[in-house]
Design an enzyme around this catalytic site. Sequence first.
Site, PDB file in Angstrom:
ATOM      1  N   HIS A 264       0.910  -1.152  -0.081  1.00 48.11           N
ATOM      2  CA  HIS A 264      -0.076  -0.132   0.053  1.00 48.11           C
ATOM      3  C   HIS A 264       0.868   1.285  -0.064  1.00 48.11           C
ATOM      4  O   HIS A 264       1.249   1.739   0.959  1.00 48.11           O
ATOM      5  CB  HIS A 264      -0.931   0.041   1.105  1.00 48.11           C
TER       6      HIS A 264
ATOM      7  N   HIS B 261       1.533   5.075  -1.859  1.00 51.57           N
ATOM      8  CA  HIS B 261       1.107   6.111  -2.760  1.00 51.57           C
ATOM      9  C   HIS B 261       2.421   6.764  -3.222  1.00 51.57           C
ATOM     10  O   HIS B 261       3.027   7.644  -2.407  1.00 51.57           O
ATOM     11  CB  HIS B 261       0.215   7.042  -2.060  1.00 51.57           C
ATOM     12  N   LEU B 262       2.446   6.523  -4.641  1.00 54.46           N
ATOM     13  CA  LEU B 262       3.777   7.143  -5.138  1.00 54.46           C
ATOM     14  C   LEU B 262       3.290   8.408  -6.023  1.00 54.46           C
ATOM     15  O   LEU B 262       4.576   9.184  -6.619  1.00 54.46           O
ATOM     16  CB  LEU B 262       4.487   6.134  -6.168  1.00 54.46           C
TER      17      LEU B 262
ATOM     18  N   ASN C 269      -4.738   5.653  -7.130  1.00 55.81           N
ATOM     19  CA  ASN C 269      -5.346   7.133  -7.266  1.00 55.81           C
ATOM     20  C   ASN C 269      -4.239   8.124  -7.615  1.00 55.81           C
ATOM     21  O   ASN C 269      -3.975   9.355  -6.761  1.00 55.81           O
ATOM     22  CB  ASN C 269      -5.796   7.229  -5.621  1.00 55.81           C
TER      23      ASN C 269
ATOM     24  N   HIS D 236     -10.992  -0.207   0.326  1.00 59.38           N
ATOM     25  CA  HIS D 236     -10.861   0.709   1.462  1.00 59.38           C
ATOM     26  C   HIS D 236     -12.148   0.965   2.079  1.00 59.38           C
ATOM     27  O   HIS D 236     -13.171   1.540   1.367  1.00 59.38           O
ATOM     28  CB  HIS D 236     -10.299   2.042   0.708  1.00 59.38           C
TER      29      HIS D 236
ATOM     30  N   HIS E 208      -5.878  -1.069   5.258  1.00 56.98           N
ATOM     31  CA  HIS E 208      -5.716  -0.504   6.608  1.00 56.98           C
ATOM     32  C   HIS E 208      -7.031  -0.662   7.746  1.00 56.98           C
ATOM     33  O   HIS E 208      -7.722   0.282   7.824  1.00 56.98           O
ATOM     34  CB  HIS E 208      -5.393   0.839   6.156  1.00 56.98           C
TER      35      HIS E 208
ATOM     36  N   ASP F 144       0.573   2.476   3.701  1.00 52.58           N
ATOM     37  CA  ASP F 144      -0.423   3.465   3.353  1.00 52.58           C
ATOM     38  C   ASP F 144       0.492   4.703   3.074  1.00 52.58           C
ATOM     39  O   ASP F 144      -0.313   5.952   3.437  1.00 52.58           O
ATOM     40  CB  ASP F 144      -1.516   3.930   4.242  1.00 52.58           C
TER      41      ASP F 144
ATOM     42  N   HIS G  74       2.334  14.143   1.123  1.00 50.94           N
ATOM     43  CA  HIS G  74       1.598  15.573   0.896  1.00 50.94           C
ATOM     44  C   HIS G  74       2.712  16.821   1.027  1.00 50.94           C
ATOM     45  O   HIS G  74       3.433  16.643   2.087  1.00 50.94           O
ATOM     46  CB  HIS G  74       0.540  15.828   1.745  1.00 50.94           C
TER      47      HIS G  74
ATOM     48  N   GLY H 254      -3.534  11.895   5.449  1.00 51.03           N
ATOM     49  CA  GLY H 254      -2.376  11.105   4.681  1.00 51.03           C
ATOM     50  C   GLY H 254      -0.896  11.216   5.722  1.00 51.03           C
ATOM     51  O   GLY H 254      -0.905  12.223   6.000  1.00 51.03           O
TER      52      GLY H 254
END
Lengths: 436, 313
Positions: free
Chosen positions: A63, A65-66, A97, A181, A234, A307, A311, A326
């Site tokens: 999990h 987020h790149l 996403n 999710h 999660h 996760d 940001h 996040g």
Amino acid sequence: MSERTSILVHGGTIVGPGGERRADLLVEDGRVAAVGPDLDAPRGALVLEAGGCYVSPGLVDLHTHLREPGGERAETVASGARAAALGGYSAVVAMPNTIPAIDSASMVRDVLALGAGALVEVAVAGAITKGRAGEQLAPLGEMAALGVRLFTDDGRGVQDARLLRSALEYAGDLEVVLAEHCEDEALAAGGQMHEGSWSSRLGIPGQPALAEEAMLARDIALVRLTGSPMHFLHLSTAGSLALLAAARAEGLPVTAEVTPHHLCLTDEEVASFDPVFKVNPPLRTAADIAALREACRSGLLDAVATDHAPHPVEAKEEPFDSAPPGMIGLETALSATWGALVETGALSPSACFSLLSWKPACIAGLDREGGHGGPLVPGAAAHVCVFDPTERFTVDPSRSASRSRNSPFAGRQLTGRVLHTLVAGEPVVVDGEAQR
Amino acid sequence: MADLGREGIQEVLRLADSFAEVAERDIPKVPALRGRTVATLFFEPSTRTRLSFETAAKRCSADTMSFSASGSSMGKGESLRDTVETIDAMGVDVMVVRHSSAGAPARVAGWVGAAVVNAGDGQHEHPTQALLDCFTLREALAERSGGRPPEDLAGLRVAVIGDVRHSRVARSEVLALAALGAEVHLVAPATLLPPSLEGWPVASAGADLDGLLGEIDVCYVLRLQRERMASGLLPSLEEYAERFGLTAERAARLRPEALVMHPGPMNRGVEIAPEVASSARSLVTRQVRNGVAVRMAVLFHLLQPTSVAEGLR
């Protein structure tokens, strides 16, 4: 690639599904060549000292987020992969996403291409629905043909039960796993943190545990109906674990993960009003943490997943209710999990590594393709994480390899640090430093 | 509010006693904060709180600076942090911050050198409203007894009626009243009570207003936001008024000496009947008047530039 083709990992304790043993590990040409006590280093070999350390199969994150494409100010595939390598990972699954979402074969190809030169293996999860809008199925078959094994609209759950049922039925013969999710958007509407005593005191609208549990209960019923497997992202509440335990007892094909932050931090952190503690699902209560740790111990939970959600600094300097949810986590995941599960005596070291390495590798299919998750035996792909469980350090996000700084552990002391990481035999991290 | 604690609240109220006398003078102005600069930063519209703070600062001889979000560079995309750091760089001693987000003043306090006063943040707190309400109650009790204002509100039974869940006033009110020893009861339908009351220093919480009427010394009536119907928390204004409004009939069942308060602005005919708001029991006008003295005391308490006697010369 390093010019040296031999690496000796010397003096450590090798962990794997079979347990622990003191042994050296010799790597040649990207594969494990020998495992045993007192191995001799071939001439010219790179010797990585691992005295007092655990030598685990590389970690696998289900999990991550790149943010590329579309969110490059927060992270790129390259910067996120570097953070992953520093955290002991040999592979990560990139969440879909992005902007635009990874919902087509061409998007999958693009992100896989970005990952080709990265420090760790980058696998891709595809969206279940077009644009993650929850209205029409994305081309699951086309993406599966490119090797995508995990599909999710993560960031959202599929709200429409009929559509998710279709997705599960359609995916039935693709040998893939849908991942949810779990968040009922009607129940969670407007919620900025966990609904409970802290949200009530702080005057911040909460989202109830029920928002997660109601969707989880529905999804378990859909798994029962369709027989297709599902992975739950999660999970964060004691109530969710009770639902999961019942589904597991019934023999349903379900797996689930927990994040390091949900194992460590409670909603009380929000009293600082610092949006670094804003995350979805939100930080819960001490009772939830206790239940999540127990579920790691009992084997009910299958994986710890980060996760990792970068940001930019300015986004996290907004007031609490307008900041995005996040937290970053790739570089601190093993240390934080170690503190929550091993230092507390809940889990053995190898059980802890199982949650971060070989069990998630299985869920993502990365054990078969790429040989992640070990075991580290002769002939196996040399994905290796060397972890010193004694080193104490203070988390300093300004030194993170991530482009973002939003670590909830900033300024806190953690125990245990990744010293070296090998990915397919390449020493991508040596003595805590990324090598390229 | 919790930051101030019982001692802090009592000190501010004693200071406010001194500043209240200033208002009676021919020239209601003292040199207490001469040479200091007070900036009011209202990121959310407000009339009474803003004017009250600005009047308080001027009566203390402070220089004032005023900022409002509309027509500012925030419209050009400037962040909250950049905005307050810019104002801080101009050399400000106190920032009075009103914001629609809970915790915004606390965040600002971490970024700037100036002292920060929370003038209302989201649904979190409105501490100066609670202070002026406690001050007003002390004053009313003193008049009744003919003596000095009491040190605390021990034994006073207060019903806080209405939308506690979404009210910053209610959160500060409960903490301040309880810190001073009052017994606090919350009265609202369950949809307008906080989801959890764990840690709240209240004696009871429930929907039975009529059962409490004869028992209480103070009715603190909260404003009802009309949005609550749209979000499905209430059926209608009429039903709310019927069940929870402080009507003339209900007021008649209060103890003879019971008092009525409202933080304003009022929805007359919804949460409070016009004749109750204007009755002899009502402290509504006094609440507004006392706001200035209490805010003078808060500004002085934060800066403490001189002794009180010196400041009041």
